[in-house]
Design a protein around this motif. Sequence first.
Motif, mmCIF file in Angstrom:
data_model
loop_
_atom_site.group_PDB
_atom_site.id
_atom_site.type_symbol
_atom_site.label_atom_id
_atom_site.label_comp_id
_atom_site.label_asym_id
_atom_site.label_seq_id
_atom_site.Cartn_x
_atom_site.Cartn_y
_atom_site.Cartn_z
ATOM 1 N N TYR A 31 76.170 17.871 -13.302
ATOM 2 C CA TYR A 31 76.404 17.196 -11.972
ATOM 3 C C TYR A 31 76.006 15.748 -12.245
ATOM 4 N N ASP A 88 79.656 18.725 -3.337
ATOM 5 C CA ASP A 88 80.841 17.914 -3.874
ATOM 6 C C ASP A 88 82.330 18.648 -3.655
ATOM 7 N N ARG A 139 70.863 20.234 -6.504
ATOM 8 C CA ARG A 139 71.690 21.128 -6.594
ATOM 9 C C ARG A 139 72.485 21.583 -5.573
ATOM 10 N N ARG A 149 76.047 12.062 -9.784
ATOM 11 C CA ARG A 149 76.471 11.623 -8.397
ATOM 12 C C ARG A 149 77.746 10.833 -8.587
ATOM 13 N N ALA A 170 74.945 18.827 -5.109
ATOM 14 C CA ALA A 170 76.325 19.096 -6.117
ATOM 15 C C ALA A 170 77.288 20.101 -5.582
ATOM 16 N N ALA A 186 83.295 21.335 -5.979
ATOM 17 C CA ALA A 186 82.262 22.219 -6.406
ATOM 18 C C ALA A 186 82.947 23.675 -6.491
#
Length: 186
Positions: free
Chosen positions: A104, A25, A19, A106, A22, A28
């Motif tokens: 999410y 990112d 998390r 990758r 994520a 996000a």
Amino acid sequence: MLTVRGVRADEWAAARAFRLDALRDPIAAIAFLDTYDNALTRPDEQWRDRTARAAAGETMTQCVAVDEDGTWAGVVTAFVERAGDEETFGDTPKVDQAHIVGVYVRPDHRGTGLAGELFAAALAWAFGLAEPRVEQVRLFVHEHNTRAQGLYAKMGFRLTGATVPFEGDPEQSELEMAVPRPAGLD
């Protein structure tokens, strides 16, 4: 080789780490209603409790894609919302439904079909529940997150017309998308 499966209760630290990744990112800020700094301050007990609830699979699930070496490549989380329950995301559910959050994958696994496998697992969980019988699965997506909107449409989700203001900027909106219970699952 990746395996898509439900999270295990003892994987709370991996769930936390994934998390946090994520939330770093670049997208996000419009993909999640959380921030890295906020998530970082949560106590371990909160991560343990959430992961244990998802592992139990009664009212929540977390589908994870795990590589042979144990590295997580993707996650989709879903939870049950009961008709008439307290407001969630600006509305009161009208039917028993599941709500997908925390999607999410990758970057190095995007475009491989992995998201589809994760969504298939989450939908199978939601529509396979005996009680409550889920009539639809919904999610919210930022109006400017067109990549995610396209993915969700490929998974069968359609815009419902419902919107809620984006947290932190009421000039922007989150769009509701939903997929109904498939015929024949009665």
